[in-house]
Design a protein around this motif. Structure first.
Motif, mmCIF file in Angstrom:
data_model
loop_
_atom_site.group_PDB
_atom_site.id
_atom_site.type_symbol
_atom_site.label_atom_id
_atom_site.label_comp_id
_atom_site.label_asym_id
_atom_site.label_seq_id
_atom_site.Cartn_x
_atom_site.Cartn_y
_atom_site.Cartn_z
ATOM 1 N N PHE A 134 0.797 -1.227 0.000
ATOM 2 C CA PHE A 134 0.000 0.000 0.000
ATOM 3 C C PHE A 134 0.836 1.288 0.000
ATOM 4 C CE2 PHE A 134 -2.463 3.368 1.970
ATOM 5 C CZ PHE A 134 -3.722 3.248 1.415
ATOM 6 N N PRO A 135 1.923 1.395 0.818
ATOM 7 C CA PRO A 135 2.638 2.677 0.915
ATOM 8 C C PRO A 135 3.268 3.182 -0.371
ATOM 9 C CG PRO A 135 3.125 1.315 2.834
ATOM 10 C CD PRO A 135 2.389 0.430 1.853
ATOM 11 N N VAL A 136 3.372 2.358 -1.407
ATOM 12 C CA VAL A 136 3.922 2.869 -2.669
ATOM 13 C C VAL A 136 3.055 4.003 -3.211
ATOM 14 C CG1 VAL A 136 2.702 1.353 -4.288
ATOM 15 C CG2 VAL A 136 5.020 2.124 -4.825
ATOM 16 N N LEU A 137 1.791 4.056 -2.785
ATOM 17 C CA LEU A 137 0.887 5.116 -3.231
ATOM 18 C C LEU A 137 1.305 6.489 -2.722
ATOM 19 C CD1 LEU A 137 -2.403 3.119 -2.701
ATOM 20 C CD2 LEU A 137 -1.576 3.970 -4.896
ATOM 21 N N PHE A 138 2.209 6.526 -1.738
ATOM 22 C CA PHE A 138 2.693 7.795 -1.203
ATOM 23 C C PHE A 138 3.999 8.237 -1.866
ATOM 24 C CE2 PHE A 138 0.979 5.707 2.862
ATOM 25 C CZ PHE A 138 -0.315 6.043 2.543
ATOM 26 N N ASP A 139 4.591 7.367 -2.668
ATOM 27 C CA ASP A 139 5.908 7.623 -3.241
ATOM 28 C C ASP A 139 5.761 8.377 -4.560
ATOM 29 O OD1 ASP A 139 8.447 7.612 -4.305
ATOM 30 O OD2 ASP A 139 8.855 5.512 -3.819
ATOM 31 N N ILE A 140 5.926 9.702 -4.498
ATOM 32 C CA ILE A 140 5.669 10.515 -5.690
ATOM 33 C C ILE A 140 6.784 10.394 -6.719
ATOM 34 C CG2 ILE A 140 4.146 12.145 -4.518
ATOM 35 C CD1 ILE A 140 6.524 14.087 -4.400
ATOM 36 N N SER A 141 7.860 9.671 -6.392
ATOM 37 C CA SER A 141 8.857 9.387 -7.423
ATOM 38 C C SER A 141 8.383 8.266 -8.338
ATOM 39 C CB SER A 141 10.196 8.988 -6.787
ATOM 40 O OG SER A 141 10.125 7.697 -6.189
ATOM 41 N N LYS A 463 4.205 4.329 12.318
ATOM 42 C CA LYS A 463 4.556 4.458 10.901
ATOM 43 C C LYS A 463 3.582 3.688 10.019
ATOM 44 C CE LYS A 463 7.900 0.631 10.940
ATOM 45 N NZ LYS A 463 9.330 0.278 10.791
ATOM 46 N N HIS A 464 2.785 2.810 10.618
ATOM 47 C CA HIS A 464 1.793 2.050 9.863
ATOM 48 C C HIS A 464 0.388 2.654 9.960
ATOM 49 C CE1 HIS A 464 4.812 -1.001 9.208
ATOM 50 N NE2 HIS A 464 5.005 -1.124 10.511
ATOM 51 N N VAL A 465 0.259 3.805 10.628
ATOM 52 C CA VAL A 465 -1.011 4.544 10.670
ATOM 53 C C VAL A 465 -0.964 5.533 9.506
ATOM 54 C CG1 VAL A 465 -2.470 6.103 12.012
ATOM 55 C CG2 VAL A 465 -1.219 4.256 13.156
ATOM 56 N N GLU A 472 2.098 8.242 9.839
ATOM 57 C CA GLU A 472 1.914 9.199 10.929
ATOM 58 C C GLU A 472 3.244 9.793 11.373
ATOM 59 O OE1 GLU A 472 -0.287 11.644 13.237
ATOM 60 O OE2 GLU A 472 -1.024 10.209 11.751
ATOM 61 N N THR A 473 4.336 9.090 11.156
ATOM 62 C CA THR A 473 5.665 9.553 11.562
ATOM 63 C C THR A 473 6.297 10.506 10.551
ATOM 64 O OG1 THR A 473 6.525 7.517 10.575
ATOM 65 C CG2 THR A 473 6.173 7.514 12.956
ATOM 66 N N GLN A 474 5.632 10.738 9.446
ATOM 67 C CA GLN A 474 6.166 11.614 8.392
ATOM 68 C C GLN A 474 5.448 12.959 8.423
ATOM 69 O OE1 GLN A 474 6.794 9.927 4.350
ATOM 70 N NE2 GLN A 474 5.390 11.522 3.660
ATOM 71 N N GLN A 475 6.152 14.009 8.032
ATOM 72 C CA GLN A 475 5.574 15.339 8.030
ATOM 73 C C GLN A 475 5.050 15.721 6.647
ATOM 74 O OE1 GLN A 475 5.055 17.307 10.786
ATOM 75 N NE2 GLN A 475 5.695 15.412 11.780
#
Length: 530
Positions: A134-141, A463-465, A472-475
């Protein structure tokens, strides 16, 4: 606030097994009894090169097999229609995804996503339904976010003054950074007003609930929350009380109607199947039908946000574009989030029972007393159980359930079980509740574990929220698509829990369903006794 994914609705699922160190935790059984059990609090992605060797990790973990993405899209027109009917009616959303996971023995597969014909031109997606892929959806590269806020279709810009709003912009677009900076300015410049205005607005909410309980024996949390939430946002952000303007108390109803015209294609209103299909799933509703309603909202925000329009002009953004974005961030993102998440959070806390209520009331009141009887940010940092409860509610039923991204290039995606090659231009889709209830990450993932995020081991799980379109740990930054109001939403949610248990020892509720989440009716409020 302005996140890059749909901020409405949520749901649940099942997988298998996690890992990590033990801590004690209170949760609730389906019967409503509080059970104390031991839990294990469980504990990125490197840039992939399009080579099979990328499936091998460098830390000695077993190699994962490289597999073809399973699933298909069916016959054109027929396949998307069948998937839409299964998603909304024949199976329902959770079962739709679960049945495909079971069919393909994979949490990554091909499927169609609503609305399909004739609203979206292309309903084909690659679904990512576990916490690892799922988190690949946050990777704008790797993924593009342009015009994907609502998924495989985009509502008419006639609903937003002719502008593509921040939520629909990719970070690569010049206007993205300017508009997100405007929202950061809004949040920073008005931060001192948040706590007092929340207390004022939600103080009125609790008075309303108590009055209706006395008169009718029950009270709708939704109705009171809608009015309190909108009043709070307008007072806190713009220093204006809507009741003192031409808008009066009409704001929440105007917003709900406006939002329906944008999200109708992916909602179920509980109407008869074929009526709903023809009314909102097959053709877009005409924006002209809400033009006057939107204009009333726009005029209110234009008159209330002069300072921020001035600042926007200095950034190279027109006053009109700034106002439409401020309206959207306040009404769609912030108000919409409160409308959905607050009842859902109240549902989980209510079901947890008296033991958790007593623990929260004790912690909250003690921390406030030790800070001179005043609620401050510092006092809230001394409430670990309250903070954990909010994070757990965001984990188990996130208000941002659907996320999309379009592959910028060929690359590899890892699930827990395999590696899959995605091709440039393919649409990726994630259903967040499955990712945040992945039992290979969270033990007892289907349960509301109130103290899950307490202590060092609990904090590692943050980090999994992912509710904010990022960990959640990222700004949130100008260069990513994480919610600009991430910290603001967490603060609002904490304030609701604090204000509730400052006043009451416990409460009881009845929970029904609505198109946008839980329908909560308060049936009892036990006033503070200590």
């Amino acid at each position: 606030m302005a996140s890059s994914s749909l901020p409405f609705t949520s749901l649940h699922l099942q997988f298998v097994s996690p890992n990590i160190s033990p801590s004690k935790s209170a949760t609730t059984s389906t019967s409503g009894r509080v059970v104390v059990q031991r839990i294990k609090a469980s504990v990125s992605e490197k840039s992939y090169v399009p080579a099979l060797a990328a499936a091998v990790s460098d830390n000695g973990e077993p190699k994962l097999p490289v597999k073809k993405i399973p699933g298909n899209y069916g016959v054109p027109l027929v396949g998307p229609l069948k998937d839409r009917l299964d998603y909304f009616y024949n199976q329902g959303r959770d079962e739709f995804f679960k049945s495909k996971i079971q069919k393909y023995h994979s949490t990554v597969f091909r499927t169609n996503m609503p609305p399909g014909p004739f609203i979206s031109q292309n309903s084909k997606v690659v679904a990512l339904l576990d916490g690892k892929s799922f988190p690949v959806l946050f990777d704008i590269s790797k993924v593009e976010k342009k015009d994907l806020f609502t998924g495989t279709y985009m509502p008419s810009t006639d609903l937003t003054g002719g502008y593509r709003i921040l939520s629909y912009l990719d970070p690569s677009e010049p206007q993205h950074a300017k508009l997100k900076q405007l929202l950061f300015l809004l949040l920073k410049s008005r931060r001192d007003q948040v706590i007092p205005e929340f207390q004022a607005s939600y103080g009125e909410l609790f008075e309303t609930l108590e009055k209706e309980l006395g008169e009718k024996g029950k009270s709708s949390f939704q109705t009171a929350n809608d009015q309190a939430g909108f009043n709070f946002l307008c007072r806190a952000f713009f220093g204006t009380n809507p009741r003192d303007t031409k808008l009066g108390t009409d704001g929440p109803s105007l917003i709900s109607k406006w939002v329906l015209f944008q999200l109708g294609p992916v909602l179920s209103l509980g109407l008869p199947k074929y009526v709903e299909e023809l009314l909102i799933h097959t053709f877009p509703l005409p924006p002209a039908l809400v033009k006057k309603d939107y204009q009333r909202l726009y005029e209110f925000f234009y008159e209330s946000s002069g300072f921020f329009q001035d600042e926007a002009e200095k950034m190279g953004v027109s006053r009109e574009e700034a106002c439409h974005n401020l309206l959207f961030a306040t009404c769609f993102n912030s108000f919409g989030g409160m409308k959905i998440f607050f009842p859902n959070m109240l549902k989980w806390i209510g079901r947890a029972g008296v033991k958790l209520h007593t623990e929260l009331a004790t912690e909250i009141r003690s921390a406030i007393r030790s800070n001179g009887g005043k609620l401050t940010m510092a006092a809230m940092e001394q409430m670990p159980l309250m903070k954990s409860v909010v994070y757990e509610a965001l984990r188990i039923e996130p208000p941002v359930p659907l996320q999309y991204g379009k592959a910028k290039k060929d690359f590899l995606i890892e699930s827990h079980d395999a590696v899959f090659k995605v091709k440039e231009g393919e649409m990726l889709f994630g259903f967040q509740p499955f990712a945040t209830k992945d039992p290979k990450i969270f033990e007892r993932s289907q349960e509301f574990v109130a103290d899950r995020f307490i202590g060092d081991d609990g904090e590692k799980l943050l980090k999994h929220v992912l509710w904010s379109n990022g960990p959640e740990t990222q700004q949130s930054t100008l260069g990513n698509k994480q919610c600009a109001g991430k910290d603001f939403v967490v603060l609002m949610s904490r304030l609701l829990v604090v204000e509730l248990f400052r006043r009451y020892d416990s409460f009881e509720i009845e929970v029904g369903k609505s198109a946008l989440g839980a329908a909560v009716t308060v049936t009892s409020l036990k006033r503070a006794s200590f």
